[in-house]
Design an enzyme around this catalytic site. Structure first.
Site, PDB file in Angstrom:
ATOM      1  N   TYR A 256      18.794  -3.504  49.268  1.00  0.00           N
ATOM      2  CA  TYR A 256      18.968  -4.333  50.473  1.00  0.00           C
ATOM      3  C   TYR A 256      18.782  -3.482  51.733  1.00  0.00           C
ATOM      4  CZ  TYR A 256      21.559  -7.564  53.591  1.00  0.00           C
ATOM      5  OH  TYR A 256      21.954  -8.409  54.615  1.00  0.00           O
TER       6      TYR A 256
ATOM      7  N   LYS B 175      15.995  -3.958  54.543  1.00  0.00           N
ATOM      8  CA  LYS B 175      16.369  -4.235  55.928  1.00  0.00           C
ATOM      9  C   LYS B 175      15.789  -3.178  56.878  1.00  0.00           C
ATOM     10  CE  LYS B 175      18.643  -8.093  55.557  1.00  0.00           C
ATOM     11  NZ  LYS B 175      17.879  -9.333  55.851  1.00  0.00           N
TER      12      LYS B 175
HETATM   13  N1  LIG Z   1      26.164 -13.033  56.550  1.00  0.00           N
HETATM   14  C1  LIG Z   1      26.213 -11.810  57.017  1.00  0.00           C
HETATM   15  O1  LIG Z   1      27.268 -11.269  57.402  1.00  0.00           O
HETATM   16  C2  LIG Z   1      24.927 -11.019  57.109  1.00  0.00           C
HETATM   17  C3  LIG Z   1      25.015  -9.659  57.488  1.00  0.00           C
HETATM   18  C4  LIG Z   1      23.845  -8.939  57.632  1.00  0.00           C
HETATM   19  C5  LIG Z   1      22.617  -9.563  57.430  1.00  0.00           C
HETATM   20  N2  LIG Z   1      22.564 -10.874  57.058  1.00  0.00           N
HETATM   21  C6  LIG Z   1      21.243 -11.472  56.847  1.00  0.00           C
HETATM   22  O2  LIG Z   1      21.174 -12.758  57.448  1.00  0.00           O
HETATM   23  C7  LIG Z   1      20.339 -13.597  56.666  1.00  0.00           C
HETATM   24  C8  LIG Z   1      21.060 -14.894  56.316  1.00  0.00           C
HETATM   25  O3  LIG Z   1      22.179 -14.623  55.532  1.00  0.00           O
HETATM   26  P1  LIG Z   1      23.279 -15.718  55.184  1.00  0.00           P
HETATM   27  O4  LIG Z   1      24.554 -14.980  55.170  1.00  0.00           O
HETATM   28  O5  LIG Z   1      23.115 -16.921  56.032  1.00  0.00           O
HETATM   29  O6  LIG Z   1      22.876 -16.042  53.657  1.00  0.00           O
HETATM   30  P2  LIG Z   1      22.983 -17.372  52.770  1.00  0.00           P
HETATM   31  O7  LIG Z   1      23.054 -16.916  51.366  1.00  0.00           O
HETATM   32  O8  LIG Z   1      24.050 -18.275  53.287  1.00  0.00           O
HETATM   33  O9  LIG Z   1      21.571 -18.081  53.005  1.00  0.00           O
HETATM   34  C9  LIG Z   1      20.384 -17.529  52.528  1.00  0.00           C
HETATM   35  C10 LIG Z   1      19.415 -18.666  52.200  1.00  0.00           C
HETATM   36  O10 LIG Z   1      18.173 -18.080  51.759  1.00  0.00           O
HETATM   37  C11 LIG Z   1      17.638 -18.911  50.745  1.00  0.00           C
HETATM   38  N3  LIG Z   1      16.709 -18.145  49.902  1.00  0.00           N
HETATM   39  C12 LIG Z   1      17.009 -17.173  49.003  1.00  0.00           C
HETATM   40  N4  LIG Z   1      15.889 -16.740  48.402  1.00  0.00           N
HETATM   41  C13 LIG Z   1      14.862 -17.438  48.944  1.00  0.00           C
HETATM   42  C14 LIG Z   1      13.462 -17.429  48.748  1.00  0.00           C
HETATM   43  N5  LIG Z   1      12.885 -16.598  47.850  1.00  0.00           N
HETATM   44  N6  LIG Z   1      12.681 -18.258  49.481  1.00  0.00           N
HETATM   45  C15 LIG Z   1      13.246 -19.097  50.395  1.00  0.00           C
HETATM   46  N7  LIG Z   1      14.574 -19.169  50.615  1.00  0.00           N
HETATM   47  C16 LIG Z   1      15.364 -18.336  49.897  1.00  0.00           C
HETATM   48  C17 LIG Z   1      18.855 -19.384  49.965  1.00  0.00           C
HETATM   49  O11 LIG Z   1      18.553 -20.570  49.217  1.00  0.00           O
HETATM   50  C18 LIG Z   1      19.880 -19.602  51.083  1.00  0.00           C
HETATM   51  O12 LIG Z   1      19.864 -20.947  51.512  1.00  0.00           O
HETATM   52  C19 LIG Z   1      19.925 -12.769  55.438  1.00  0.00           C
HETATM   53  O13 LIG Z   1      18.664 -12.184  55.672  1.00  0.00           O
HETATM   54  C20 LIG Z   1      20.973 -11.704  55.374  1.00  0.00           C
HETATM   55  O14 LIG Z   1      20.510 -10.529  54.733  1.00  0.00           O
HETATM   56  C21 LIG Z   1      23.689 -11.620  56.889  1.00  0.00           C
END
Ligand SMILES: NC(=O)c1ccc[n+]([C@@H]2O[C@H](COP(=O)([O-])OP(=O)(O)OC[C@H]3O[C@@H](n4cnc5c(N)ncnc54)[C@H](O)[C@@H]3O)[C@@H](O)[C@H]2O)c1
Length: 316
Positions: free
Chosen positions: A165, A169
């Site tokens: 990851y 990133k």
């Molecule tokens: N939540 C946090 O604290 C956090 C921290 C750092 C980075 N991020 C980044 O923010 C982004 C969103 O995270 P989140 O927490 O909302 O995650 P989440 O799991 O709630 O949502 C992710 C979505 O991506 C979709 N997905 C997964 N694989 C896929 C694919 N191959 N094609 C299309 N869609 C796909 C899933 O179905 C899901 O709906 C991510 O890139 C994550 O790495 C989140």
């Protein structure tokens, strides 16, 4: 009154859950036509379903907005192309893409399988490439350009349990900077046109993905991150390029751009290892990994708390 993104055509990947969903709902509420792209998978990548994207489209249309669903896997080139071309064929242009789709396969590096590595690099890093590549190709032909927004993470600095990851990133940061540079060179050659921007957000929010985050990190919710994405999608931010912004609850921060900070030159044209050994500690020094500093601080705090609790226990 016109919405903040009135009439803009925006594609958002991962828009079925968490931060992507919150961004899709906020963009639609501000007058954008939103393409909701989500594969509808579980955290382990299983059970893809179109229900997840369809549900967000239904929420948007019920609220009076305009949206379309695509339930494809963003790691596939043809899905990136389909997302961009559907925006153009349906609404006439692609004014913004936001890459939020993501997955996790947590393992220490020494235990990580090839499949665990590939799955995360595919969804995050390639899932940004498939969108950035097709969006940039379309935006450079549009008079009005467009905005590209990626999603990185503070974990790009390193991670003990998520090397895959972290690497993805970090790749997204570099890919976004390359896109920003390409956009800037297109604009220089075109006298400021087409105006294209590429930036990324490092969010922190309580979602299904962050459920297992250790330590008591202060976390906002997905709806706190959406306004930063909307700002970067707006014409008001089109001059901003190659930046990384943290968005966590009420807190927004900008990251530095790494540069060489100290240099040394060989006294006789080429260094010997022995000369480097003698010169490097004084002349270049060793920069501490910021995550290690944070970890040390956190451990010191935990030890101080434990000592306090023990002292209170002894006193009672
Ligand atoms: N939540 C946090 O604290 C956090 C921290 C750092 C980075 N991020 C980044 O923010 C982004 C969103 O995270 P989140 O927490 O909302 O995650 P989440 O799991 O709630 O949502 C992710 C979505 O991506 C979709 N997905 C997964 N694989 C896929 C694919 N191959 N094609 C299309 N869609 C796909 C899933 O179905 C899901 O709906 C991510 O890139 C994550 O790495 C989140």
């Amino acid at each position: 009154m016109a919405g903040y993104l009135e009439g803009k055509n925006i594609a958002i990947t991962g828009a079925g859950n968490g931060i992507g969903r919150a961004t899709a709902l906020a963009a639609a509420a501000e007058g954008a036509n939103v393409l909701v792209a989500d594969y509808g998978v579980e955290m382990d990548g299983s059970d893809p379903t179109s229900d997840v994207a369809d549900a967000v489209v239904a929420e948007i249309t019920e609220a009076g907005g305009t949206a379309l669903a695509i339930a494809g896997d963003v790691s596939k080139m043809e899905v990136g192309k389909q997302i961009v071309s559907t925006c153009i064929d349906t609404w006439g242009s692609v004014d913004g893409v936001v890459c939020v789709a993501g997955n996790l396969r947590e393992k220490m590096l020494f235990n990580m399988s090839e499949d665990e590595w590939d799955a995360v690099i595919a969804v995050h890093l390639k899932g940004h490439f498939t969108l950035y590549r097709h969006a940039l190709a379309a935006m450079r032909k549009q008079e009005t350009g467009g905005a590209i927004v990626g999603f990185t993470s503070g974990a790009f600095q390193g991670s003990t349990a998520q090397a895959n990851y972290s690497a993805a990133k970090g790749g997204i940061v570099s890919l976004t900077k390359s896109t920003a540079l390409t956009a800037a060179s297109l604009m220089m050659r075109g006298g400021g046109k087409p105006p294209i921007s590429a930036n990324c957000i490092a969010p922190v929010a309580r979602t299904r993905m962050s459920e297992n985050v250790p330590f008591g990190i202060d976390m906002g919710v997905a709806e706190d991150v959406a306004p930063m994405a909307l700002y970067l999608l707006s014409d008001a931010a089109r001059h901003i390029n190659g930046q990384i912004y943290t968005a966590n609850g009420p807190h927004i921060a900008v990251w530095s751009q790494p540069v060489e900070i100290r240099t040394m030159d060989a006294p006789n044209g080429r260094w010997t290892p022995q000369e480097i050994e003698a010169a490097l500690p004084d002349q270049l020094g060793i920069e501490k990994l910021t995550f290690i500093e944070a970890l040390e601080q956190r451990m010191a705090e935990m030890e101080a708390k434990k000592a306090e609790e023990e002292a209170a226990g002894e006193g009672s």
